[in-house]
Design a protein around this motif. Structure first.
Motif, PDB file in Angstrom:
ATOM      1  N   ILE A  76     -11.434   1.429  -3.080  1.00 54.58           N
ATOM      2  CA  ILE A  76     -10.365   0.695  -2.852  1.00 54.58           C
ATOM      3  C   ILE A  76      -9.951   0.673  -1.372  1.00 54.58           C
ATOM      4  CG2 ILE A  76      -8.688   2.509  -3.228  1.00 54.58           C
ATOM      5  CD1 ILE A  76      -7.436   0.364  -5.236  1.00 54.58           C
ATOM      6  N   VAL A  77     -10.131   1.656  -0.625  1.00 55.91           N
ATOM      7  CA  VAL A  77      -9.711   1.707   0.651  1.00 55.91           C
ATOM      8  C   VAL A  77     -10.321   0.598   1.662  1.00 55.91           C
ATOM      9  CG1 VAL A  77      -9.475   2.836   2.827  1.00 55.91           C
ATOM     10  CG2 VAL A  77      -9.055   4.044   0.755  1.00 55.91           C
ATOM     11  N   ALA A  78     -11.648   0.474   1.215  1.00 56.65           N
ATOM     12  CA  ALA A  78     -12.440  -0.560   2.047  1.00 56.65           C
ATOM     13  C   ALA A  78     -12.015  -1.914   1.624  1.00 56.65           C
ATOM     14  CB  ALA A  78     -13.771  -0.279   1.813  1.00 56.65           C
ATOM     15  N   ALA A  79     -11.724  -2.216   0.178  1.00 50.22           N
ATOM     16  CA  ALA A  79     -11.230  -3.377  -0.220  1.00 50.22           C
ATOM     17  C   ALA A  79      -9.873  -3.848   0.139  1.00 50.22           C
ATOM     18  CB  ALA A  79     -11.414  -3.251  -1.712  1.00 50.22           C
ATOM     19  N   GLN A  80      -9.184  -3.106   0.360  1.00 52.14           N
ATOM     20  CA  GLN A  80      -7.724  -3.110   1.023  1.00 52.14           C
ATOM     21  C   GLN A  80      -7.852  -3.632   2.389  1.00 52.14           C
ATOM     22  OE1 GLN A  80      -4.664  -0.242   0.256  1.00 52.14           O
ATOM     23  NE2 GLN A  80      -3.265  -1.309   1.314  1.00 52.14           N
ATOM     24  N   GLU A  81      -8.616  -2.904   3.162  1.00 51.59           N
ATOM     25  CA  GLU A  81      -8.820  -3.030   4.400  1.00 51.59           C
ATOM     26  C   GLU A  81      -9.562  -4.590   4.832  1.00 51.59           C
ATOM     27  OE1 GLU A  81     -11.188   0.119   5.852  1.00 51.59           O
ATOM     28  OE2 GLU A  81      -9.304   1.201   6.224  1.00 51.59           O
ATOM     29  N   GLU A  82     -10.461  -5.048   3.983  1.00 53.94           N
ATOM     30  CA  GLU A  82     -10.978  -6.308   3.796  1.00 53.94           C
ATOM     31  C   GLU A  82      -9.974  -7.399   3.573  1.00 53.94           C
ATOM     32  OE1 GLU A  82     -14.158  -9.302   1.893  1.00 53.94           O
ATOM     33  OE2 GLU A  82     -14.671  -7.276   1.531  1.00 53.94           O
ATOM     34  N   LEU A  83      -9.231  -7.046   2.609  1.00 50.41           N
ATOM     35  CA  LEU A  83      -8.261  -8.212   2.130  1.00 50.41           C
ATOM     36  C   LEU A  83      -7.178  -8.409   3.285  1.00 50.41           C
ATOM     37  CD1 LEU A  83      -7.554  -7.539  -1.535  1.00 50.41           C
ATOM     38  CD2 LEU A  83      -8.789  -9.576  -0.348  1.00 50.41           C
ATOM     39  N   THR A  84      -6.961  -7.159   3.984  1.00 49.94           N
ATOM     40  CA  THR A  84      -5.763  -7.290   4.974  1.00 49.94           C
ATOM     41  C   THR A  84      -6.578  -7.979   6.110  1.00 49.94           C
ATOM     42  OG1 THR A  84      -4.771  -5.130   4.053  1.00 49.94           O
ATOM     43  CG2 THR A  84      -4.317  -5.963   6.388  1.00 49.94           C
ATOM     44  N   SER A  85      -7.731  -7.692   6.429  1.00 49.38           N
ATOM     45  CA  SER A  85      -8.057  -8.434   7.713  1.00 49.38           C
ATOM     46  C   SER A  85      -8.452  -9.928   7.698  1.00 49.38           C
ATOM     47  CB  SER A  85      -9.559  -7.622   7.785  1.00 49.38           C
ATOM     48  OG  SER A  85     -10.784  -8.057   7.109  1.00 49.38           O
ATOM     49  N   ARG A  86      -8.215 -10.137   6.215  1.00 50.45           N
ATOM     50  CA  ARG A  86      -8.399 -11.780   5.768  1.00 50.45           C
ATOM     51  C   ARG A  86      -6.836 -12.206   5.825  1.00 50.45           C
ATOM     52  NH1 ARG A  86     -12.848 -13.964   3.492  1.00 50.45           N
ATOM     53  NH2 ARG A  86     -14.620 -12.796   3.656  1.00 50.45           N
ATOM     54  N   PRO A  93      -2.704   1.725  -1.593  1.00 55.03           N
ATOM     55  CA  PRO A  93      -2.912   1.904  -2.767  1.00 55.03           C
ATOM     56  C   PRO A  93      -1.822   3.017  -3.483  1.00 55.03           C
ATOM     57  CG  PRO A  93      -4.196   3.445  -1.067  1.00 55.03           C
ATOM     58  CD  PRO A  93      -3.381   2.516  -0.329  1.00 55.03           C
ATOM     59  N   PHE A  94      -1.984   2.922  -4.668  1.00 50.27           N
ATOM     60  CA  PHE A  94      -1.034   3.592  -5.532  1.00 50.27           C
ATOM     61  C   PHE A  94      -1.766   3.968  -7.027  1.00 50.27           C
ATOM     62  CE2 PHE A  94      -0.315  -0.980  -6.503  1.00 50.27           C
ATOM     63  CZ  PHE A  94      -0.414  -0.894  -7.899  1.00 50.27           C
ATOM     64  N   ARG A  95      -1.069   4.909  -7.583  1.00 51.07           N
ATOM     65  CA  ARG A  95      -1.274   5.262  -8.971  1.00 51.07           C
ATOM     66  C   ARG A  95      -0.250   5.169  -9.735  1.00 51.07           C
ATOM     67  NH1 ARG A  95      -0.765   9.623  -5.792  1.00 51.07           N
ATOM     68  NH2 ARG A  95       0.018  11.548  -6.565  1.00 51.07           N
ATOM     69  N   ASP A  96      -0.375   5.138 -11.123  1.00 52.62           N
ATOM     70  CA  ASP A  96       0.724   5.167 -12.211  1.00 52.62           C
ATOM     71  C   ASP A  96       1.427   6.646 -12.259  1.00 52.62           C
ATOM     72  OD1 ASP A  96       2.323   3.108 -13.988  1.00 52.62           O
ATOM     73  OD2 ASP A  96       2.083   4.906 -15.037  1.00 52.62           O
ATOM     74  N   ALA A  97       2.680   6.629 -12.240  1.00 52.60           N
ATOM     75  CA  ALA A  97       3.163   8.073 -12.432  1.00 52.60           C
ATOM     76  C   ALA A  97       2.560   8.689 -13.913  1.00 52.60           C
ATOM     77  CB  ALA A  97       4.683   7.718 -12.580  1.00 52.60           C
ATOM     78  N   THR A  98       2.092   8.034 -14.992  1.00 55.19           N
ATOM     79  CA  THR A  98       1.494   8.396 -16.136  1.00 55.19           C
ATOM     80  C   THR A  98       0.202   8.853 -15.987  1.00 55.19           C
ATOM     81  OG1 THR A  98       0.760   6.449 -17.100  1.00 55.19           O
ATOM     82  CG2 THR A  98       3.148   7.133 -17.680  1.00 55.19           C
ATOM     83  N   GLY A  99      -0.694   8.154 -14.967  1.00 55.03           N
ATOM     84  CA  GLY A  99      -1.968   8.461 -14.810  1.00 55.03           C
ATOM     85  C   GLY A  99      -2.930   7.883 -15.839  1.00 55.03           C
ATOM     86  N   ALA A 100      -2.092   6.926 -16.784  1.00 54.61           N
ATOM     87  CA  ALA A 100      -3.180   6.360 -17.736  1.00 54.61           C
ATOM     88  C   ALA A 100      -3.598   5.065 -17.574  1.00 54.61           C
ATOM     89  CB  ALA A 100      -2.157   6.076 -18.821  1.00 54.61           C
ATOM     90  N   TRP A 134      -2.580 -10.101  -8.659  1.00 58.94           N
ATOM     91  CA  TRP A 134      -3.834  -9.525  -8.684  1.00 58.94           C
ATOM     92  C   TRP A 134      -3.732  -8.041  -8.672  1.00 58.94           C
ATOM     93  CZ3 TRP A 134      -8.209 -12.246 -10.315  1.00 58.94           C
ATOM     94  CH2 TRP A 134      -8.236 -13.593 -10.565  1.00 58.94           C
ATOM     95  N   PHE A 135      -4.605  -7.136  -9.224  1.00 58.19           N
ATOM     96  CA  PHE A 135      -4.698  -5.763  -9.134  1.00 58.19           C
ATOM     97  C   PHE A 135      -6.000  -5.402  -8.818  1.00 58.19           C
ATOM     98  CE2 PHE A 135      -0.812  -5.727 -11.493  1.00 58.19           C
ATOM     99  CZ  PHE A 135      -0.083  -4.995 -10.820  1.00 58.19           C
ATOM    100  N   LEU A 136      -6.165  -4.548  -7.809  1.00 56.24           N
ATOM    101  CA  LEU A 136      -7.702  -3.965  -7.559  1.00 56.24           C
ATOM    102  C   LEU A 136      -7.365  -2.414  -8.221  1.00 56.24           C
ATOM    103  CD1 LEU A 136      -7.846  -4.390  -3.686  1.00 56.24           C
ATOM    104  CD2 LEU A 136      -8.878  -5.957  -5.502  1.00 56.24           C
ATOM    105  N   GLN A 137      -8.469  -2.242  -9.200  1.00 53.94           N
ATOM    106  CA  GLN A 137      -8.667  -0.766  -9.554  1.00 53.94           C
ATOM    107  C   GLN A 137     -10.000  -0.296  -9.035  1.00 53.94           C
ATOM    108  OE1 GLN A 137      -9.296  -0.487 -13.920  1.00 53.94           O
ATOM    109  NE2 GLN A 137      -8.081   1.325 -13.887  1.00 53.94           N
ATOM    110  N   GLU A 138      -9.851   0.779  -8.657  1.00 52.41           N
ATOM    111  CA  GLU A 138     -10.978   1.641  -8.141  1.00 52.41           C
ATOM    112  C   GLU A 138     -11.788   2.310  -9.265  1.00 52.41           C
ATOM    113  OE1 GLU A 138     -11.817   3.821  -3.968  1.00 52.41           O
ATOM    114  OE2 GLU A 138     -10.921   5.444  -5.409  1.00 52.41           O
TER     115      GLU A 138
END
Length: 146
Positions: A76-86, A93-100, A134-138
């Motif tokens: 997800i870090v590489a994907a975010q960096e690629e999108l940001t570079s574009r 990145p983030f996670r949900d408080a429930t973890g579900a 859109w969401f990215l999920q690792e």
């Protein structure tokens, strides 16, 4: 059965095509101006078997109202960096408080990667020019049977 196509509501077909093809680097599969008021543009994310179609006369949904579309990535870090570079603004990145999974909206987002960097636990988000979200999920290791 397998999911083949998702129809995306957009307000400006050319702007959407430029965003998905030029900005995100998705493959342009088709751009068919069938007749006045009916145009089909199909794009496919790299590595995906499912395409996205948008255009004119394809949906009655209001542009920008599709939220929760999801792309899976192995880093997800590489994907975010690629999108940001574009030039794409990415939240996370983030996670949900429930973890579900993840809640709608941003209220339950916990900033940062999942502490163990476990599969399915970390997300990032971006929107197209109309606001379709859109969401990215690792996912580094799939659950059995998936």
């Amino acid at each position: 059965m397998k999911l083949e196509v998702v129809v995306l509501p957009v307000s400006d077909v050319d702007r959407a095509r430029d965003f998905y093809v030029q900005r995100l680097g998705w493959r342009l599969d088709a751009d068919f101006p069938i007749q006045d008021g009916y145009r089909i543009v199909q794009v496919t994310p790299p590595g995906s078997a499912c395409s996205v179609i948008f255009g004119e006369g394809l949906t009655e949904q209001t542009a920008g109202t599709l939220h929760g579309l999801q792309l899976t990535v192995t880093d997800i870090v590489a994907a975010q960096e690629e999108l940001t570079s574009r030039g794409v603004r990415v939240a996370g990145p983030f996670r949900d408080a429930t973890g579900a999974f993840r809640h709608a909206g941003a209220a339950h987002r916990v900033p940062g990667l999942h502490p163990e960097r476990s599969s399915y636990g970390t997300f990032a988000a971006f929107a197209d020019p109309d606001g379709n979200e859109w969401f990215l999920q690792e996912i580094t290791e799939r659950a059995p049977g998936r």
